[in-house]
Design a protein around this motif. Structure first.
Motif, PDB file in Angstrom:
ATOM      1  N   MET A  37       0.847  -1.193   0.000  1.00 31.66           N
ATOM      2  CA  MET A  37       0.000   0.000   0.000  1.00 31.66           C
ATOM      3  C   MET A  37       0.889   1.252   0.000  1.00 31.66           C
ATOM      4  N   THR A  38       1.908   1.243   0.809  1.00 36.43           N
ATOM      5  CA  THR A  38       2.819   2.376   0.865  1.00 36.43           C
ATOM      6  C   THR A  38       3.524   2.568  -0.470  1.00 36.43           C
ATOM      7  N   LEU A  39       3.936   1.478  -1.090  1.00 35.68           N
ATOM      8  CA  LEU A  39       4.579   1.563  -2.397  1.00 35.68           C
ATOM      9  C   LEU A  39       3.620   2.151  -3.430  1.00 35.68           C
ATOM     10  N   ASP A  40       2.360   1.705  -3.424  1.00 43.63           N
ATOM     11  CA  ASP A  40       1.360   2.254  -4.349  1.00 43.63           C
ATOM     12  C   ASP A  40       1.155   3.750  -4.097  1.00 43.63           C
ATOM     13  N   GLU A  41       1.068   4.102  -2.826  1.00 48.60           N
ATOM     14  CA  GLU A  41       0.890   5.521  -2.498  1.00 48.60           C
ATOM     15  C   GLU A  41       2.089   6.343  -2.960  1.00 48.60           C
ATOM     16  N   LEU A  42       3.270   5.816  -2.759  1.00 40.92           N
ATOM     17  CA  LEU A  42       4.478   6.519  -3.203  1.00 40.92           C
ATOM     18  C   LEU A  42       4.496   6.669  -4.719  1.00 40.92           C
ATOM     19  N   ARG A  43       4.101   5.621  -5.421  1.00 40.48           N
ATOM     20  CA  ARG A  43       4.053   5.697  -6.881  1.00 40.48           C
ATOM     21  C   ARG A  43       3.029   6.723  -7.348  1.00 40.48           C
ATOM     22  N   GLU A  44       1.891   6.781  -6.671  1.00 42.25           N
ATOM     23  CA  GLU A  44       0.885   7.794  -6.998  1.00 42.25           C
ATOM     24  C   GLU A  44       1.441   9.196  -6.772  1.00 42.25           C
ATOM     25  N   GLU A  45       2.181   9.357  -5.697  1.00 41.23           N
ATOM     26  CA  GLU A  45       2.803  10.658  -5.397  1.00 41.23           C
ATOM     27  C   GLU A  45       3.779  11.039  -6.508  1.00 41.23           C
ATOM     28  N   ILE A  46       4.577  10.082  -6.970  1.00 41.52           N
ATOM     29  CA  ILE A  46       5.509  10.355  -8.074  1.00 41.52           C
ATOM     30  C   ILE A  46       4.740  10.733  -9.334  1.00 41.52           C
ATOM     31  N   GLU A  47       3.645  10.035  -9.611  1.00 40.51           N
ATOM     32  CA  GLU A  47       2.825  10.376 -10.784  1.00 40.51           C
ATOM     33  C   GLU A  47       2.321  11.817 -10.690  1.00 40.51           C
ATOM     34  N   ASP A  48       1.856  12.205  -9.509  1.00 38.27           N
ATOM     35  CA  ASP A  48       1.373  13.583  -9.308  1.00 38.27           C
ATOM     36  C   ASP A  48       2.498  14.591  -9.519  1.00 38.27           C
ATOM     37  N   ILE A  49       3.658  14.305  -8.964  1.00 38.78           N
ATOM     38  CA  ILE A  49       4.810  15.195  -9.102  1.00 38.78           C
ATOM     39  C   ILE A  49       5.215  15.304 -10.570  1.00 38.78           C
ATOM     40  N   ASP A  50       5.256  14.169 -11.270  1.00 42.48           N
ATOM     41  CA  ASP A  50       5.615  14.188 -12.695  1.00 42.48           C
ATOM     42  C   ASP A  50       4.650  15.067 -13.491  1.00 42.48           C
ATOM     43  N   ARG A  51       3.370  14.963 -13.202  1.00 44.23           N
ATOM     44  CA  ARG A  51       2.359  15.790 -13.875  1.00 44.23           C
ATOM     45  C   ARG A  51       2.623  17.272 -13.583  1.00 44.23           C
ATOM     46  N   GLU A  52       2.935  17.590 -12.342  1.00 41.44           N
ATOM     47  CA  GLU A  52       3.233  18.978 -11.974  1.00 41.44           C
ATOM     48  C   GLU A  52       4.477  19.484 -12.690  1.00 41.44           C
ATOM     49  N   ILE A  53       5.499  18.638 -12.815  1.00 35.79           N
ATOM     50  CA  ILE A  53       6.722  19.031 -13.518  1.00 35.79           C
ATOM     51  C   ILE A  53       6.397  19.379 -14.962  1.00 35.79           C
ATOM     52  N   VAL A  54       5.594  18.536 -15.619  1.00 34.74           N
ATOM     53  CA  VAL A  54       5.229  18.800 -17.016  1.00 34.74           C
ATOM     54  C   VAL A  54       4.425  20.100 -17.117  1.00 34.74           C
ATOM     55  N   GLU A  55       3.528  20.319 -16.162  1.00 33.54           N
ATOM     56  CA  GLU A  55       2.750  21.561 -16.157  1.00 33.54           C
ATOM     57  C   GLU A  55       3.679  22.775 -16.013  1.00 33.54           C
ATOM     58  N   LEU A  56       4.668  22.683 -15.143  1.00 35.84           N
ATOM     59  CA  LEU A  56       5.608  23.788 -14.958  1.00 35.84           C
ATOM     60  C   LEU A  56       6.466  24.010 -16.200  1.00 35.84           C
ATOM     61  N   ILE A  57       6.856  22.931 -16.870  1.00 41.13           N
ATOM     62  CA  ILE A  57       7.615  23.078 -18.115  1.00 41.13           C
ATOM     63  C   ILE A  57       6.756  23.781 -19.159  1.00 41.13           C
ATOM     64  N   ALA A  58       5.484  23.415 -19.242  1.00 44.67           N
ATOM     65  CA  ALA A  58       4.577  24.061 -20.189  1.00 44.67           C
ATOM     66  C   ALA A  58       4.427  25.552 -19.872  1.00 44.67           C
ATOM     67  N   ARG A  59       4.286  25.889 -18.596  1.00 47.36           N
ATOM     68  CA  ARG A  59       4.186  27.304 -18.197  1.00 47.36           C
ATOM     69  C   ARG A  59       5.454  28.053 -18.541  1.00 47.36           C
TER      70      ARG A  59
END
Length: 98
Positions: free
Chosen positions: A11-33
């Motif tokens: 469960m912790t691993l899944d949560e961590l992976r979800e957190e990485i997915e969220d961070i990756d999405r934010e990084i792409v959004e910041l690159i676009a900005r």
């Protein structure tokens, strides 16, 4: 994403992976900005007949990147390499639009 409550490590691993997915999405959004703002800078330069490349500004960006890396305890060379790539990508886009 389903989690297995009987296995907290998974469960912790899944949560961590979800957190990485969220961070990756934010990084792409910041690159676009950043790209959008850089394009706007390029338009202003073109309107004012200024050169596309400003080496002193690029140096300032790299210095800031290095300082931010130190502040957040991230490898300075890695951060600077990422920013070099971002700058080069912006240059390529600006050349293609001219």
């Amino acid at each position: 994403m389903s989690t297995n409550p009987s296995n907290p490590e998974e469960m912790t691993l899944d949560e961590l992976r979800e957190e990485i997915e969220d961070i990756d999405r934010e990084i792409v959004e910041l690159i676009a900005r950043r790209t959008y703002v850089a394009d706007t800078v390029a338009q202003v330069k073109e309107e004012r007949d200024l050169p596309t490349t400003d080496e002193s500004q690029e140096e300032a960006v790299m210095d800031r990147a290095g300082e931010n890396a130190k502040q957040f305890d991230v490898d300075e060379n890695l951060v600077k390499a990422i920013f070099r790539l971002l700058i080069e990508l912006n240059k390529v886009e600006q050349r293609e639009k001219r």
